[in-house]
Design an enzyme around this catalytic site. Structure first.
Site, PDB file in Angstrom:
ATOM      1  N   ASP A  32       0.172  -1.479   0.015  1.00  0.00           N
ATOM      2  CA  ASP A  32       0.134  -0.137   0.050  1.00  0.00           C
ATOM      3  C   ASP A  32       0.438   1.592   0.005  1.00  0.00           C
ATOM      4  OD1 ASP A  32      -2.250   2.061   0.999  1.00  0.00           O
ATOM      5  OD2 ASP A  32      -2.905   0.546   1.467  1.00  0.00           O
ATOM      6  N   SER A  76      -6.641   1.543  -4.480  1.00  0.00           N
ATOM      7  CA  SER A  76      -7.293   2.531  -5.395  1.00  0.00           C
ATOM      8  C   SER A  76      -8.417   3.183  -4.672  1.00  0.00           C
ATOM      9  CB  SER A  76      -8.330   2.316  -6.802  1.00  0.00           C
ATOM     10  OG  SER A  76      -8.774   3.052  -7.280  1.00  0.00           O
ATOM     11  N   TYR A 146     -12.317   6.929 -12.428  1.00  0.00           N
ATOM     12  CA  TYR A 146     -12.333   5.758 -12.279  1.00  0.00           C
ATOM     13  C   TYR A 146     -12.935   4.768 -12.997  1.00  0.00           C
ATOM     14  CZ  TYR A 146     -13.557   2.140  -8.134  1.00  0.00           C
ATOM     15  OH  TYR A 146     -13.328   1.687  -7.039  1.00  0.00           O
ATOM     16  N   ARG A 187     -18.340   8.652   1.191  1.00  0.00           N
ATOM     17  CA  ARG A 187     -19.447   7.477   0.598  1.00  0.00           C
ATOM     18  C   ARG A 187     -20.149   7.757   1.471  1.00  0.00           C
ATOM     19  NH1 ARG A 187     -16.593   2.055  -1.455  1.00  0.00           N
ATOM     20  NH2 ARG A 187     -15.132   2.859   0.566  1.00  0.00           N
TER      21      ARG A 187
END
Ligand code: UDP
Length: 327
Positions: A32, A76, A146, A187
């Protein structure tokens, strides 16, 4: 002992995958660059002899000396607000990052699974979405960075499969929720719960009649695990078909959290998909997989997780207001 490389390992899904593969007796190499991930999601694994962490951006060349059996590409940004903040990195990790990892898979003779998405269907004109639907994506809209990166990712993955014979798997992931989501990633579920916990009004975009279908993380991980070990190389939808409007979802969160705050309405973001529901016939038939956790139970567990965050985490607002996003 089988060896697996998981990218995006410090993120929401990546960290749950690390847990699953450790539990199944694999050696896990977690990678990561921490651009949206957080080490606290995997720190409980750091003392495990079968686990190592590499801080690396997969969009740059990747070197792994040891053998690899599997690669799972989950690096991502995954929130629409993140794409706006870091559009170039979003494009690069889906394209250059995938290319690097496919090269690594080819060199190691490893099987590679890529995290694709329901976003390849864009604002879908077919409902529910089946894998053979080509989608309705605006390449230059705010989500294009995206959506198109993920569509390219699928294309290059199939090319490596057909041209180089690399063993590949493609999972199309629909909205997923659970512990370790970033509270402030913008989100909808963390947004509503965060607002409820901070005593703020809950922001519904548009009239709230757009729909989503939310899958609990444990169900998703089970589906991915089965797909990886299957012999099927075409895309498979994994998600929970239980569809709900965003307004009704907001009311569920209001009830769950007991908040007295109002629901306020903001403009609908550009190209926000109006409906989304996976057709999971393929997953049922090929993998014998179906989601098991209903939304009420999954939301309770997720709410407990968010309640346990520190005051500092709760009040750290990454996106001060949504005006940058909702124009
Ligand atoms: N949404 C909302 N309020 C918020 C955040 C999101 O009404 O504070 C809506 C958003 O417009 C979308 C849905 O919730 O219709 C799901 O958004 P999310 O960002 O979670 O992911 P998406 O499914 O759009 O990729």
């Amino acid at each position: 002992m089988k060896r697996v490389l998981i990218t995006g390992a410090a993120g929401f899904l990546g960290s749950h995958l690390c847990d699953r593969f450790i539990k199944e007796g694999y050696y896990v190499i977690a990678m990561d660059n921490l651009i949206t991930g957080d080490l606290k999601n995997i720190e409980h694994l750091s003392a495990n002899d079968n686990f190592e962490f590499i801080n690396h951006d997969v969009s740059e060349h990747i070197t792994i000396d040891e053998e690899l059996d599997y690669i799972l590409h989950f690096a991502s940004p995954a929130s629409p607000i993140d794409y706006l903040k870091i559009p170039i990195q979003t494009l690069k990790v889906g394209s250059l990052g995938t290319h690097n990892l496919l090269g690594l898979a080819k060199a190691k003779g490893a099987r590679m699974l890529i995290a694709s998405t329901s976003e390849v269907y864009g604002d879908p004109l077919v409902h529910p979405q089946t894998e053979d639907y080509y989608g309705n994506v605006n390449p230059i809209g705010p989500r294009g960075v995206y959506d198109e990166a993920k569509r390219f990712q699928e294309a290059i993955t199939m090319a490596y499969h057909t041209y180089h014979g690399v063993e590949t798997r493609i999972v199309r992931i629909f909205n997923t929720y659970g512990p370790r989501m970033r509270l402030n990633d913008g989100r909808v579920l963390p947004a509503f719960i965060g607002q409820a916990l901070r005593g703020e009004d809950l922001t519904v975009f548009g009239e709230g009649n757009q729909t989503r279908s939310f899958c609990y993380v444990d169900d998703l991980i089970e589906g991915i695990y089965r797909l990886l070990l299957s012999d099927y190389e075409l895309p498979v939808n994994i998600g929970n078909p239980d569809e709900i409007t965003i307004l009704d979802f907001c009311k569920e969160i209001t009830k769950l959290t007991g908040t007295n705050q109002k629901i306020i309405y903001k403009d609908l973001p550009v190209n926000d998909p109006m409906q989304r529901q996976p057709d999971i016939t393929k997953a049922i038939e090929l993998l014998g997989w179906e989601p098991k956790v209903n939304r009420a139970d999954g939301l309770k567990i997720t709410y407990e997780y968010f309640k346990g965050l520190s005051e500092e985490e709760l009040t750290k607002v990454e996106h001060k207001n949504f005006d940058e996003y909702v124009k």
